[in-house]
Design an enzyme around this catalytic site. Structure first.
Site, PDB file in Angstrom:
ATOM      1  N   SER A 109       0.849  -1.191   0.000  1.00  3.73           N
ATOM      2  CA  SER A 109       0.000   0.000   0.000  1.00  3.73           C
ATOM      3  C   SER A 109       0.885   1.241   0.000  1.00  3.73           C
ATOM      4  CB  SER A 109      -0.908  -0.003   1.230  1.00  3.73           C
ATOM      5  OG  SER A 109      -0.128  -0.156   2.401  1.00  3.73           O
ATOM      6  N   HIS A 159      -2.342 -10.189  -5.323  1.00  2.00           N
ATOM      7  CA  HIS A 159      -2.056  -9.018  -6.168  1.00  2.00           C
ATOM      8  C   HIS A 159      -1.704  -7.772  -5.367  1.00  2.00           C
ATOM      9  CE1 HIS A 159      -5.912  -7.493  -4.936  1.00  2.00           C
ATOM     10  NE2 HIS A 159      -6.019  -6.594  -5.889  1.00  2.00           N
TER      11      HIS A 159
END
Length: 393
Positions: free
Chosen positions: A299, A321
């Site tokens: 992130s 992913h």
């Protein structure tokens, strides 16, 4: 971690998973054409119809909503020959502004003209030829050419990174933009109407499917194939622009590119699993057959990984992913502030704005846990940390 049985024809690689995600996966796995099983990736979380992070092998059928509305969304990374010391004098704030100037960032923004870069024309020509050859009708998206080379919003991003050797990488995440969204919604509606027409009882309307051998199926596959290629070339176009700006500021040239990896994580294609030909839908997962390289991003503000697949048969040659969301965007905005985001982004050049609070790393699952859960699926080749970030607005 080894997979756990989570229901009939369902294997789960996630050590931390919500009940809602498991319930969605069980409904998907109960569809009559699943073969041999559904695989839940370590980053799985609730999605539309099917959970994000689900790998779905189907016999003679495809579920358009399982592929999703951002057809072909994925990652591209370019490794360079440069080290951190080679760019010690690089003005990262100026580079970020350069990138933001040449790549439209928001979902509603398009390129004003198409002749700014000489490398754009060939990509547009390829897509025009593919559409003509396949009979793909793009009248619903008259500005699809202007969308090529645009990032979009949400969790789409562009980053300058360093790996464990201090080697410089260019990195970005995006998909098929508005044109892919319209293609997806069109065929999701068609699938729902077809299932209603034939009185097919579904556990969720978003599990409506198209059966192979019908004109509707053929039309979807043609449109889907075009949209997946658009997404691939869209990433390539943005990377070419990013590289153009980077080498200009770094005082070098594009020969510094030494390697490029471009991979989807929302798509369908024919593969063979457990002895049968299936349509393999990766809804938030990357291809991880033995020796296949892929990119698994963290992130905003956390590490990302370049990996190589181990070819796990039970994992359907797939891997996670990314980090996967813990909290919805609304919940993240309730929990965190702009100051929290600033604290997490110390040492990273980014656009300091309250609009990115819902992208704070705390709103996502731990990428460390995701990668530990994926240890039987992939081998880590490189670990990357970002030094500059551009977010879709």
């Amino acid at each position: 971690m080894p997979p756990t049985g989570a229901g009939t024809r369902l294997l789960n690689w996630a050590s931390a998973i919500e009940d809602a995600t498991l319930e969605q996966a069980r409904r998907t796995a109960a569809m009559p054409f699943i073969h041999p099983h559904v695989a839940l990736m370590p980053d799985a979380h609730p999605g539309m119809g099917s959970a994000v992070g689900t790998v779905i092998p189907t016999l003679r059928a495809v579920i358009p909503a399982a592929v999703g509305v951002d057809i072909g969304c994925g990652m591209i990374g370019v490794e360079t020959t440069l080290s951190h010391s080679d760019i010690a004098d690089l003005d990262l704030a100026q580079l970020r502004q350069d990138v933001e100037r040449v790549i439209p960032l928001s979902p509603g923004n398009y390129n004003g003209h198409l002749d700014r870069f000489e490398f754009t024309a060939a990509k547009i020509a390829e897509l025009e030829e593919l559409a003509a050859k396949s009979g793909v009708d793009l009248s619903h998206s008259p500005k699809w050419r202007q969308q090529l080379g645009s990032l979009g919003g949400g969790n789409h991003f562009i980053e300058l990174c360093l790996d464990e050797r201090d080697r410089v990488w260019l990195f970005l995440h995006s998909g098929s933009r508005g044109v892919g969204n319209k293609i997806a919604k069109k065929h999701i509606a068609v699938a729902q109407k077809m299932c209603e027409k034939w009185w097919i009882q579904l556990p969720d309307r978003d599990l409506a499917y198209l059966a192979q051998g019908t004109p509707e199926f053929d039309r979807y596959i043609a449109d889907l194939t075009w949209a997946q290629r658009f997404a691939y070339l869209n990433r390539a176009e943005m990377m070419d622009r990013f590289l153009h700006q980077f080498v200009h500021r770094a005082g070098t040239d594009t020969s510094v590119e030494s390697d490029r990896i471009n991979c989807h994580h929302n798509y369908t294609r024919p593969e063979k699993h457990a002895g049968k030909d299936v349509w393999l839908t990766r809804k938030g997962a990357v291809h991880a057959a033995e020796g296949v390289r892929a990119i698994i991003p963290g992130s905003m503000g956390t590490r990302s990984y370049v990996v190589e697949g181990k070819g796990s048969a039970s994992g359907l040659h797939s891997a996670p992913h990314g980090a996967g969301r813990r909290f919805s965007r609304a919940e993240a905005r309730k929990r965190y502030t702009q100051d929290d985001l600033r604290e997490r982004m110390v040492g990273i050049e980014y656009r300091d704005s309250a609009e990115f609070i819902d992208e704070i790393p705390d709103a996502y699952k731990s990428i460390d846990v995701v990668m530990e859960d994926a240890r039987d699926l992939v081998t880590v080749l490189h670990e990357l940390r970002q030094i500059m970030n551009v977010k879709g607005t």
